[in-house]
Design a protein around this motif. Structure first.
Motif, mmCIF file in Angstrom:
data_model
loop_
_atom_site.group_PDB
_atom_site.id
_atom_site.type_symbol
_atom_site.label_atom_id
_atom_site.label_comp_id
_atom_site.label_asym_id
_atom_site.label_seq_id
_atom_site.Cartn_x
_atom_site.Cartn_y
_atom_site.Cartn_z
ATOM 1 N N SER A 243 0.821 -1.224 0.000
ATOM 2 C CA SER A 243 0.000 0.000 0.000
ATOM 3 C C SER A 243 0.845 1.259 0.000
ATOM 4 O O SER A 243 0.588 2.196 0.751
ATOM 5 C CB SER A 243 -0.934 0.026 1.219
ATOM 6 N N LEU A 244 1.890 1.258 -0.818
ATOM 7 C CA LEU A 244 2.748 2.438 -0.896
ATOM 8 C C LEU A 244 2.712 3.055 -2.285
ATOM 9 O O LEU A 244 3.461 3.988 -2.573
ATOM 10 C CB LEU A 244 4.199 2.064 -0.548
ATOM 11 N N ALA A 245 1.846 2.515 -3.138
ATOM 12 C CA ALA A 245 1.838 2.970 -4.524
ATOM 13 C C ALA A 245 1.617 4.474 -4.611
ATOM 14 O O ALA A 245 2.232 5.162 -5.425
ATOM 15 C CB ALA A 245 0.772 2.219 -5.324
ATOM 16 N N ARG B 44 7.271 -0.469 6.307
ATOM 17 C CA ARG B 44 6.712 -1.288 5.230
ATOM 18 C C ARG B 44 7.635 -1.262 4.030
ATOM 19 O O ARG B 44 7.874 -2.285 3.390
ATOM 20 C CB ARG B 44 5.324 -0.782 4.868
ATOM 21 N N LEU B 45 8.203 -0.102 3.768
ATOM 22 C CA LEU B 45 9.152 -0.008 2.655
ATOM 23 C C LEU B 45 10.396 -0.843 2.953
ATOM 24 O O LEU B 45 10.932 -1.530 2.081
ATOM 25 C CB LEU B 45 9.541 1.447 2.410
ATOM 26 N N ASP B 46 10.818 -0.786 4.205
ATOM 27 C CA ASP B 46 11.974 -1.559 4.640
ATOM 28 C C ASP B 46 11.721 -3.046 4.418
ATOM 29 O O ASP B 46 12.568 -3.787 3.916
ATOM 30 C CB ASP B 46 12.203 -1.259 6.122
ATOM 31 N N LEU B 47 10.538 -3.475 4.818
ATOM 32 C CA LEU B 47 10.149 -4.869 4.639
ATOM 33 C C LEU B 47 10.121 -5.205 3.148
ATOM 34 O O LEU B 47 10.646 -6.229 2.720
ATOM 35 C CB LEU B 47 8.762 -5.066 5.260
ATOM 36 N N VAL C 63 2.426 -4.203 9.878
ATOM 37 C CA VAL C 63 3.657 -4.981 9.748
ATOM 38 C C VAL C 63 3.384 -6.451 10.055
ATOM 39 O O VAL C 63 3.863 -7.347 9.358
ATOM 40 C CB VAL C 63 4.751 -4.409 10.674
ATOM 41 N N TRP C 64 2.594 -6.699 11.085
ATOM 42 C CA TRP C 64 2.268 -8.089 11.428
ATOM 43 C C TRP C 64 1.584 -8.799 10.273
ATOM 44 O O TRP C 64 1.912 -9.939 9.954
ATOM 45 C CB TRP C 64 1.344 -8.126 12.647
ATOM 46 N N THR C 65 0.642 -8.129 9.663
ATOM 47 C CA THR C 65 -0.063 -8.732 8.534
ATOM 48 C C THR C 65 0.929 -9.080 7.430
ATOM 49 O O THR C 65 0.879 -10.166 6.854
ATOM 50 C CB THR C 65 -1.123 -7.755 7.997
ATOM 51 N N ALA C 66 1.840 -8.143 7.165
ATOM 52 C CA ALA C 66 2.816 -8.381 6.100
ATOM 53 C C ALA C 66 3.687 -9.588 6.409
ATOM 54 O O ALA C 66 3.936 -10.429 5.542
ATOM 55 C CB ALA C 66 3.685 -7.134 5.910
#
Lengths: 343, 276
Positions: A130-132, A149-152, A180-183
C-alpha cells in the motif's frame, strides 16, 4: 508438516564484545528453526537478540560455535547465505533522500535483477504494501509505519527463503504495528522462514509458531507460546474485592477450589486461585462466595501471558530450579533441550 | 510469489569484476539521484569554495604581497583548488557515516552484492562531485582574473594532481566516516578541516610563518599539491628552501599515494568488521 528440516540452526554460538560487561553478547546460543515457520526470539535489551541476528545474517563474526542458514555455513559460505536471506533491521534501513520506488529499484538491481525486472518488482511491492500512492515521494517524508513497510518490501525484492526481522515494530503506533504483522504473516503463508526478534510478547504471541527466550546470551526456554504459558502453572481465577475484609473472608472459600497455593495481593484486595478445571471451579467459587454473602468487584478466569512467563524466566535469580520445568517444555521436538546443555 | 523473481543462482554468467562494476554503478546512480532530488546540497557544496575565495581574496588580497610578484588571486587560486579537494572530505565522511548510522550499510552488507561495490560506488560519485566542484572553481578563477600560463598539458597535469589528492582524501573520509560511529563524531572532525586547511601553503607562503609552524605547514600534504599546481599552472609560488618544498611535484604524487596506502586497507578492514 516438515518439522524435521531446520532452516536455521545455531549450536553453541559465542560472541563477546571487547570491553563489554559479562553476560552481553552470546554465551552458548542454540537455535533450531523449522522450514516455513516463524521463530520468535524474545529477550530484554542486551540479551543478545540483535547479536544473534547479525551473526546469522553474516554481518558479524562469531567467536566460537557453528551456525547455518538455508543449508549453508554462516562462517564459510557467507555469500551463499546472503543470497538466501532478507534482513529487516531495527531501524528502517532505506535511503531517506530517494523516493520509495527508487529505493526498491536500487535494491532490486543490487540483488541482480535486470533493470526492467527491478522496476516491475518495485511496482508490485509498492502495490502490495500500500505504498503505490507515495512511490514517487522521498522517503524522508514517510510516516514511521510507511518506512517500515518499505523496509520490509526492500528485503523482499527477491523473495528470500529466510527472513530476519529484528524488532520490526519498535516505536510504531498500534495501527502501523498491525500492518507490519499482517505483512509478516503473509510471507510465512508463502513459505518463508522467519526469525523475529522482539521485546513485545504480544508480537511473539501473534506471529511466532515457537518462541525462544533469551537471557544473557543463552536460550533459557523454548517452546510454543501456549506450551510455555501452561508450563508456568496453568490457569487461575482472579478475584478482586471491594475491601480487605471481603478479601479476608473469601480466603478459606477460595482455598477449597484451589489446585495449589493462593496468590494474595493485599493492597489490591486481589486473590489469585490456581485451578485445574477452569469453568467448574469458576462456578463453584462464584456460588460459594454468593452463599457467604460476599460480592466480588471482579472475577475472571485467566491464563498466564507470555509476559508473565518472560518475567518469571528472566526476572528472578538466574539459574534457580524454578526455571527448569519451563525450559523442558516441548523438548520432545528438538533433539535435546539446548538450554540444559550449556551450563 | 512470482518464481521468476527468485534469486538467481550464484553461478551467474557475469564474471566477478563485471558484477562488482555493475553494483558500483548502481551505488553511484543512487548518489546521482540524490543530486537530482536535492540539487541545493550539491550547488551549495560547489559554491562554498567560491565564496571562500572571494572572502579571502577580497580581505587579504591587498595586504598580502605575493612572493615573486603578481596578483593575490594568481597565487591564491591553485591553493583554493587544493582546499576544495579537502572540503570534499566532508561530503564523503557525512555520506558514509549517515549510511552506517541508518543501517543502510548493514543492508548492503546483507545483500549478495560485491562488498567492494559500496566503496567503489561512493568513490565514483564523490569524484564526479569533486570534478564538478573543481570546474566551478576554475570558472570562478577565470572570472576573477586568474589564468594558467603554461600549456594545456601542464594545466591538465595540475588538475590530475588535484584529483589525485581528492582520491586519497576519499579513503581518509571513508575510514573516518566508518570509524566515527555517528554523525555527531563527524561534526567534530569537520571542525578540524579548517586548521588543516590553514596550516599549509594554501593561503600564504609558509616562510612568512614562525619557523616551527612553517615547517608543519610545509609538510602538510595540501602544501605539496598547492605548490605543484602553482608550478604547473605557471602561477607565482613560494620557492622555499627546505627539501620538502624543493620536491613539491614529487610530494604532490607521493603524499596521496601514501594516504591511499594507509587508509584504503584501514577502510576495508573497518568495513568488514563493522559492528554498528
Amino acid at each position: 508438516m516438515q518439522e524435521a528440516e531446520s532452516t536455521i540452526t545455531a549450536e553453541g554460538v559465542r560472541k563477546r564484545y571487547p570491553g563489554a560487561p559479562d553476560g552481553t553478547g552470546l554465551n552458548g546460543f542454540d537455535l533450531r528453526v523449522a522450514a516455513g515457520s516463524v521463530c520468535g526470539l524474545l529477550g530484554p535489551n542486551g540479551a543478545g537478540k540483535t547479536t544473534a541476528v547479525r551473526i546469522l545474517s553474516t554481518l558479524l563474526e562469531m567467536d566460537a560455535g557453528r551456525a547455518s542458514v538455508a543449508g549453508f555455513d554462516v562462517r564459510t559460505q557467507g555469500r551463499r547465505v546472503r543470497e538466501r536471506i532478507g534482513l529487516v533491521g531495527q531501524y528502517a534501513a532505506v535511503d531517506e533522500i530517494l523516493t520509495g520506488r527508487q529505493n526498491l529499484v536500487m535494491f532490486g538491481r543490487l540483488n541482480r535483477l535486470p533493470v526492467a525486472a527491478a522496476r516491475r518488482r518495485a511496482d508490485e511491492l509498492l502495490e502490495r504494501f500500500s505504498l503505490a500512492g507515495a512511490a514517487g515521494r522521498p522517503v524522508g517524508g514517510y510516516s514511521g509505519g510507511m518506512r517500515r513497510r518499505l523496509d520490509l518490501a526492500a528485503s523482499l525484492v527477491v523473495s528470500p527463503p529466510v527472513l530476519f526481522v529484528d524488532e520490526p515494530t519498535t516505536g510504531l503506533d498500534p495501527a502501523a504495528r498491525r500492518e507490519v504483522w499482517t505483512a509478516v504473516r503473509e510471507l510465512v503463508d508463502e513459505g518463508t522462514t522467519v526469525l523475529l526478534t522482539t521485546q513485545y510478547l504480544e508480537e511473539a504471541d501473534r506471529l511466532a509458531d515457537r518462541v525462544s527466550m533469551l537471557k544473557e546470551g543463552r536460550v533459557v526456554a523454548e517452546g510454543t507460546p501456549d506450551g510455555l504459558k501452561s508450563a508456568l502453572g496453568g490457569d487461575w481465577i482472579e478475584i478482586v474485592f471491594a475491601g480487605p475484609a471481603d478479601a479476608e473472608a473469601a480466603r478459606p472459600i477460595a482455598a477449597r477450589v484451589a489446585s495449589g497455593e493462593l496468590r494474595l495481593d493485599g493492597p489490591a484486595h486481589r486473590i489469585g486461585v490456581p485451578v485445574a478445571e477452569r469453568t467448574r471451579a469458576l462456578v463453584r467459587v462464584a456460588t460459594a462466595l454468593n452463599e457467604a454473602g460476599i460480592e466480588p468487584e471482579d472475577i475472571t478466569l485467566r491464563r498466564p501471558t507470555l509476559d508473565e512467563v518472560f518475567l518469571h524466566l528472566t526476572g528472578g535469580a538466574a539459574g534457580t530450579e524454578a526455571e527448569r520445568p519451563a525450559a523442558r517444555v516441548n523438548a520432545a521436538t528438538g533433539p535435546e533441550d539446548p538450554a540444559e546443555e550449556t551450563v | 510469489m512470482n518464481a521468476t523473481t527468485r534469486r538467481l543462482p550464484s553461478g551467474a554468467p557475469l564474471p566477478r569484476l563485471g558484477r562488482a562494476l555493475a553494483d558500483a554503478w548502481t551505488i553511484t546512480l543512487r548518489d546521482l539521484n540524490h543530486w537530482a532530488l536535492r540539487p541545493g546540497t550539491v550547488i551549495v557544496g560547489w559554491l562554498f569554495p567560491v565564496m571562500t575565495v572571494l572572502m579571502f581574496g577580497g580581505l587579504f588580497g591587498g595586504a598580502i604581497s605575493v612572493p615573486g610578484g603578481g596578483g593575490y588571486f594568481e597565487f591564491l587560486m591553485p591553493g583554493m583548488f587544493t582546499l576544495t579537494m579537502l572540503f570534499g572530505l566532508e561530503t564523503t565522511m557525512t555520506a558514509v557515516t549517515t549510511d552506517a548510522a541508518r543501517g543502510v550499510t548493514d543492508r548492503f552488507r546483507s545483500l549478495p552484492m560485491s562488498s567492494s561495490a559500496v566503496v567503489l560506488g561512493r568513490c565514483a560519485a564523490d569524484m564526479l562531485n569533486s570534478v564538478g566542484g573543481l570546474a566551478v572553481m576554475i570558472g570562478a578563477g577565470l572570472l576573477l582574473g586568474w589564468s594558467w600560463h603554461g600549456g594545456p598539458g601542464a594545466a591538465l597535469a595540475a588538475v590530475g594532481l588535484l584529483l589525485l589528492l581528492r582520491f586519497a582524501l576519499l579513503w581518509v573520509g571513508i575510514f573516518i566516516g566508518l570509524a566515527a560511529g555517528g554523525p555527531e563524531a563527524v561534526t567534530s572532525v569537520q571542525i578540524l578541516v579548517w586548521p588543516v586547511g590553514f596550516l599549509s601553503g594554501v593561503f600564504v607562503d609558509p616562510a612568512t610563518m614562525p619557523a616551527w609552524l612553517g615547517a608543519i605547514a610545509a609538510w602538510n600534504p595540501l602544501s605539496a599539491t598547492a605548490a605543484a599546481a602553482r608550478e604547473l599552472f605557471g602561477n607565482p609560488g613560494h620557492g622555499g628552501g627546505s627539501w620538502i618544498e624543493q620536491h613539491a611535484m614529487l610530494m604532490a604524487a607521493g603524499w596521496p599515494v601514501l594516504l591511499v596506502a594507509v587508509f584504503l586497507p584501514l577502510s576495508a578492514r573497518t568495513f568488514r568488521r563493522l559492528k554498528g
